[in-house]
Write an enzyme that holds these catalytic residues in place. Structure first.
Site, PDB file in Angstrom:
ATOM      1  N   GLU A   1      -3.756   7.395  -3.890  1.00 49.56           N
ATOM      2  CA  GLU A   1      -3.696   6.162  -3.107  1.00 49.56           C
ATOM      3  C   GLU A   1      -3.557   4.974  -4.049  1.00 49.56           C
ATOM      4  O   GLU A   1      -4.432   4.728  -4.879  1.00 49.56           O
ATOM      5  CB  GLU A   1      -4.955   6.009  -2.251  1.00 49.56           C
ATOM      6  CG  GLU A   1      -4.923   4.775  -1.364  1.00 49.56           C
ATOM      7  CD  GLU A   1      -6.207   4.597  -0.557  1.00 49.56           C
ATOM      8  OE1 GLU A   1      -7.286   4.403  -1.160  1.00 49.56           O
ATOM      9  OE2 GLU A   1      -6.132   4.659   0.679  1.00 49.56           O
TER      10      GLU A   1
ATOM     11  N   TYR B   1       0.865  -1.175   0.000  1.00 47.76           N
ATOM     12  CA  TYR B   1       0.000   0.000   0.000  1.00 47.76           C
ATOM     13  C   TYR B   1       0.905   1.229   0.000  1.00 47.76           C
ATOM     14  O   TYR B   1       1.804   1.323   0.845  1.00 47.76           O
ATOM     15  CB  TYR B   1      -0.879   0.010   1.255  1.00 47.76           C
ATOM     16  CG  TYR B   1      -1.671   1.286   1.441  1.00 47.76           C
ATOM     17  CD1 TYR B   1      -2.997   1.376   1.026  1.00 47.76           C
ATOM     18  CD2 TYR B   1      -1.085   2.419   2.016  1.00 47.76           C
ATOM     19  CE1 TYR B   1      -3.720   2.547   1.186  1.00 47.76           C
ATOM     20  CE2 TYR B   1      -1.796   3.599   2.181  1.00 47.76           C
ATOM     21  CZ  TYR B   1      -3.112   3.650   1.761  1.00 47.76           C
ATOM     22  OH  TYR B   1      -3.828   4.826   1.914  1.00 47.76           O
TER      23      TYR B   1
END
Ligand code: GDP
Ligand code: MN
Length: 397
Positions: free
Chosen positions: A206, A118
């Site tokens: 993101e 991530y």
């Protein structure tokens, strides 16, 4: 402004961030053509079909599927386009899918534990600095990671006077447990990602997951991007990326007439001048036991035309059972606003079917109250803030 995955990836690609390649398609036929083109370019015959909606968690909702041949591409695309996709991030009704991204399959077949990370860039509002937030736990939603294994989330803050420094990008790669070619790739990835965020005036990039491929390449498999609306004038090429089908229709309309409106779940419509007073008004409504139906800042010129536009927007929400108008007359005089309310009310014929409570405070407040009270309309005036909120509760009871 929120972007679709495919648009976010286009921006990433333009800044040299490696992405899982894909082509957007509006129907099953286009999806097959896209798959053929991707096969010609990449050599892979497998594709993932990904619903393009402004919501995450698509995988869990059945909006991301693997197709192993053209027949499956056609079937899956046909099934996803037009579906109502329900994910943990949509409302219970879900979101209608208008298009899919046909992307090259970049996962190693049979790999049950692919290396997914991530990585996001966002503004830390507390420190006033951009930061890289990253984790070894890619592919799951970061809120869950934050709750269950917070020690697996790392951050790297960026000093605005020098920007992201290479040693910081190396630290990201190191903390993600990478070495050799993948370490170098991740360093490059993070530097380019930060440049993309910075140069596009984004408030969020993101990437979840970032994938390490079997040949040690680092690439963005997903992209959630938010561009700062106030900076859009500097990015004319991004303006067309707005997909108003994904936005709240009342908010889109309010935006077109220049009203600062945010739709909420309650039943008390609010018309206020100034964002600060609008927030305070919402608080007071809540304290008095009600629920605001919206945030609405009508701005400095609360004349009849503007008040009428605001009425029309507020009344588009069927949940509205009363309207509280709370105006502070500083530069704008209260009597002019009051006249605006009366004129707008009369102009609208019988479109207004809910009680209205008006609180005008400031310059010429007394004349304003007189105007409202003698208008003969179903409008109640209030002087004190609390009194106004109590009157709203009284009409709802
Ligand atoms: P999200 O669920 O909305 O976050 O959508 P993502 O783009 O993150 O995709 C969801 C999941 O689909 C990812 O976490 C991957 O596990 C999987 N996925 C994405 N691309 C591929 C691919 O090329 N091949 C395979 N087999 N799975 C993929
Ligand atoms: Mn994702």
């Amino acid at each position: 402004m929120n972007l679709h995955e495919y648009q976010g990836k286009e921006i990433l690609n333009s800044f040299g961030v490696r992405i899982q390649r894909g082509i957007v398609a509006q129907n099953a036929h286009e999806a097959v053509a896209a798959a053929k083109q991707l096969t010609a370019e990449t050599g892979t015959g497998w594709h993932v079909i990904k619903a393009q909606v402004h919501a995450g968690g698509r995988g869990k909702g059945g909006g991301v599927k693997l197709a192993k041949n053209l027949k499956e591409v056609e079937e899956i695309a046909g099934q996803i386009i037009g579906m109502n996709l329900i994910t943990p991030q949509t409302s219970a009704e879900g979101k209608k899918v208008h298009q899919v991204l046909v992307a090259e399959d970049v996962y190693y077949p049979g790999d049950s534990e692919p290396d997914e990370f991530y990585v996001s860039v966002l503004l830390n509002r507390t420190s006033g600095r951009n930061m890289i937030m990253y984790s070894t736990e890619g592919g799951m939603d970061i809120e869950t990671v934050a709750e269950e294994t917070p020690h697996l989330i790392f951050t790297e803050e960026v000093d605005p006077s020098v920007g992201l420094l290479p040693f910081q990008a190396r630290r990201v790669a190191f903390n993600l447990g990478l070495s050799g070619g993948a370490f170098k790739e991740m360093t490059k990835f993070v530097m380019a990602l930060y440049t993309a965020y910075d140069k596009s005036d984004a408030s969020l990039f993101e990437i979840n997951p970032v994938l390490k491929t079997s040949d040690d390449k680092i690439m963005a498999v997903d992209a959630k991007v938010t561009i700062d609306d106030n900076a859009l004038y500097r990015h004319k090429n991004y303006v067309d990326m707005r997909d108003i089908r994904e936005e709240n229709p009342i908010e889109v309309e309010a935006n077109e007439v220049g009203l600062n409106y945010v739709d909420l779940d309650g039943n008390v419509g609010c018309m206020v001048n100034g964002a600060g007073l609008a927030m305070a008004t919402m608080d007071l409504i809540k304290q008095a036991g009600g629920e605001p139906a919206n945030f609405l800042d009508v701005g400095g010129t609360a004349d009849a035309k503007r008040v009428e536009e605001a009425f029309r927007i507020i009344l588009k929400d069927d949940n509205v059972k009363a309207i509280l108008i709370n105006i502070f007359g500083g530069i704008v005089r209260c009597d002019r606003v009051a006249q605006g309310v009366v004129d707008a009310y009369k102009n609208m014929g019988d479109a207004i079917k809910v009680p209205i409570i008006v609180r005008l405070q400031g310059t010429n407040a007394d004349i304003a109250k007189e105007l409202i009270d003698s208008s003969g309309l179903d409008v109640q005036s209030a002087v004190q803030f609390q009194e106004a909120a109590d009157k709203v509760q009284a009409v709802l009871a």
